[in-house]
Write a protein that holds these residues in place. Structure first.
Motif, PDB file in Angstrom:
ATOM      1  N   ALA A   2      67.692  17.708  18.558  1.00 53.37           N
ATOM      2  CA  ALA A   2      67.173  17.124  19.800  1.00 53.37           C
ATOM      3  C   ALA A   2      68.173  17.240  20.936  1.00 53.37           C
ATOM      4  O   ALA A   2      69.396  17.221  20.730  1.00 53.37           O
ATOM      5  N   GLU A   3      67.621  17.357  22.128  1.00 52.92           N
ATOM      6  CA  GLU A   3      68.387  17.273  23.363  1.00 52.92           C
ATOM      7  C   GLU A   3      67.964  15.994  24.075  1.00 52.92           C
ATOM      8  O   GLU A   3      66.770  15.759  24.268  1.00 52.92           O
TER       9      GLU A   3
ATOM     10  N   ARG B 232      64.521  11.233  28.651  1.00 52.49           N
ATOM     11  CA  ARG B 232      63.809  12.442  28.247  1.00 52.49           C
ATOM     12  C   ARG B 232      64.443  13.013  26.977  1.00 52.49           C
ATOM     13  O   ARG B 232      65.630  13.323  26.940  1.00 52.49           O
TER      14      ARG B 232
ATOM     15  N   THR C 155      63.908  16.019  24.048  1.00 51.04           N
ATOM     16  CA  THR C 155      63.227  17.239  23.603  1.00 51.04           C
ATOM     17  C   THR C 155      63.635  17.506  22.159  1.00 51.04           C
ATOM     18  O   THR C 155      64.828  17.663  21.865  1.00 51.04           O
TER      19      THR C 155
ATOM     20  N   HIS D 232      63.368  19.943  18.918  1.00 52.27           N
ATOM     21  CA  HIS D 232      63.089  21.310  18.497  1.00 52.27           C
ATOM     22  C   HIS D 232      62.773  21.339  17.001  1.00 52.27           C
ATOM     23  O   HIS D 232      63.285  20.535  16.224  1.00 52.27           O
TER      24      HIS D 232
ATOM     25  N   GLU E 248      58.215  22.701  19.802  1.00 53.54           N
ATOM     26  CA  GLU E 248      59.142  21.944  20.646  1.00 53.54           C
ATOM     27  C   GLU E 248      58.328  20.872  21.364  1.00 53.54           C
ATOM     28  O   GLU E 248      57.320  21.178  21.993  1.00 53.54           O
ATOM     29  N   ARG E 249      58.749  19.632  21.257  1.00 56.19           N
ATOM     30  CA  ARG E 249      58.020  18.532  21.889  1.00 56.19           C
ATOM     31  C   ARG E 249      58.970  17.662  22.696  1.00 56.19           C
ATOM     32  O   ARG E 249      60.133  17.466  22.319  1.00 56.19           O
ATOM     33  N   THR E 250      58.436  17.115  23.778  1.00 60.37           N
ATOM     34  CA  THR E 250      59.234  16.271  24.669  1.00 60.37           C
ATOM     35  C   THR E 250      58.628  14.877  24.723  1.00 60.37           C
ATOM     36  O   THR E 250      57.395  14.722  24.806  1.00 60.37           O
ATOM     37  N   TYR E 251      59.498  13.871  24.682  1.00 58.66           N
ATOM     38  CA  TYR E 251      59.066  12.469  24.685  1.00 58.66           C
ATOM     39  C   TYR E 251      59.829  11.691  25.743  1.00 58.66           C
ATOM     40  O   TYR E 251      60.990  11.985  26.047  1.00 58.66           O
TER      41      TYR E 251
END
Length: 354
Positions: free
Chosen positions: A113-114, A119, A121, A123, A142-145
């Motif tokens: 994760a980043e 935010r 993201t 992977h 890849e999902r963003t939360y």
């Protein structure tokens, strides 16, 4: 007269002291022989060269028996056994985990994760399209939360036979009905099967599967045979859920750089959940309990400590309504799978079902 009166008391103390000594020796031998048995098993299971495993394990066992027979003095015999165990343990601790093996298709990718403020993201989120348990189209996403949208956390418990053993999966809710699940598992190589006994040794690396619920939950309810899945809403606040979620990601990022071994006693699907929770909410979460090892009873433990939204239902009734297999099979590939398996269950707000 005084001397005669004191003789029975002295004799009694002498017998008691001898009994304590024998009990102490028996316990010492029990511990030492248990350690030696572990060392023999470690050599037979974890030695890097398969052809040498059995011969070396037998040779070590024979050497220990020789020490017990020929070394003089009980203390020296015990010390010799302990030294043998310590030597095997020192070697065993040098065995290093790896991220570079011929992995099975469902664990080829490690999540990471980043994090940038709220935010996040992630992977390598797994979202496979299954036709059968081992027949699937792999899909890594890849999902963003948005952390400000986290609402809480749920627990799935999967049983596949014994009521004493289960596999827990934690799922985090974002917004009204967006869920991301974390399943802590053994990272198996091609052709490798899980063995509960081997799980106590250095046979399996650990992996955090981050997945869509239609993957990691539907796999268990719709495609595997003999697995029963239960879903509970926890009382974790958004703040606590955020802390646990971030600690999961911290571990996932660390394991991508430095792999770790799975251990059925110290680092597994249940003990690691407790570690992440304790980091996030502190010591007040819940005390240690034997049901964290025999984790098929961990839902009962969590219920007793008020960690589930129960609606004041008795635990047997709560568990009965938490069973989701039928609902999951009916939902199958529906886009609103997560909403459907939660519909009309205690603790879950009425989600919009399409």
């Amino acid at each position: 007269m005084s001397t005669v009166l004191h003789q029975p008391a002295r004799a009694h103390r002498s017998v008691f002291a001898r009994c304590l000594r024998w009990v102490g020796l028996a316990l010492a031998w029990l511990v030492v022989l248990g350690l030696v048995a572990w060392a023999v098993a470690a050599l037979a299971i974890d030695l890097p060269i398969p052809s040498l495993r059995l011969p070396v394990a037998i040779a070590f066992g024979v050497a220990v028996m020789a020490a017990v027979i020929f070394v003089r003095g009980v203390s020296r015999k015990i010390l010799a056994c302990a030294i043998g165990f310590a030597a095997v343990l020192a070697w065993w601790l040098t065995i290093a985990p790896s991220n570079d093996r011929a992995w099975q298709g469902d664990v080829t990718q490690t999540p990471w994760a980043e994090i940038d403020g709220d935010r996040v993201t992630i992977h390598n989120v797994r979202n496979f399209d299954y036709r059968a348990e081992i027949d699937y189209t792999p899909r890594w996403e890849e999902r963003t939360y948005d952390l400000s949208q986290i609402r809480g956390a749920d627990i799935f418990l999967t049983y596949w036979g014994s009521p004493w053993i289960a596999h827990p999966i934690v799922s985090f809710q974002f917004g009204d009905n967006d869920h991301i699940a974390f399943s802590i598992e053994t990272r198996k190589e091609v052709g490798e099967e899980y063995s509960a006994f081997k799980g106590f040794f250095r046979q399996y690396e650990l992996i955090y599967i981050v997945a869509d619920e239609r993957d990691v939950i539907r796999l268990r309810t719709n495609y595997r045979t003999g697995e029963e899945v239960y879903l509970y809403r926890t009382v974790a606040t958004p703040e606590a859920a955020r802390g646990i979620f971030l600690d999961y990601l911290r571990s996932a990022n660390e394991m991508r750089e430095q792999p770790v071994f799975y251990n059925a006693l110290t680092s597994n699907c249940t003990t690691n959940i407790r570690i992440h929770t304790k980091v996030a909410v502190g010591d007040g979460f819940a005390p240690w309990d034997w049901r964290l090892l025999l984790n098929g009873k961990s839902d009962e433990f969590a219920y007793e400590y008020g960690r589930f939204a129960s609606g004041d239902l008795p635990f047997p009734v709560l568990k009965q309504q938490a069973h989701i297999n039928e609902a999951a099979r009916a939902a199958d590939q529906a886009a609103d799978f997560s909403a459907r398996i939660r519909q009309d269950r205690v603790g879950f707000a009425s989600a919009a079902v399409q």
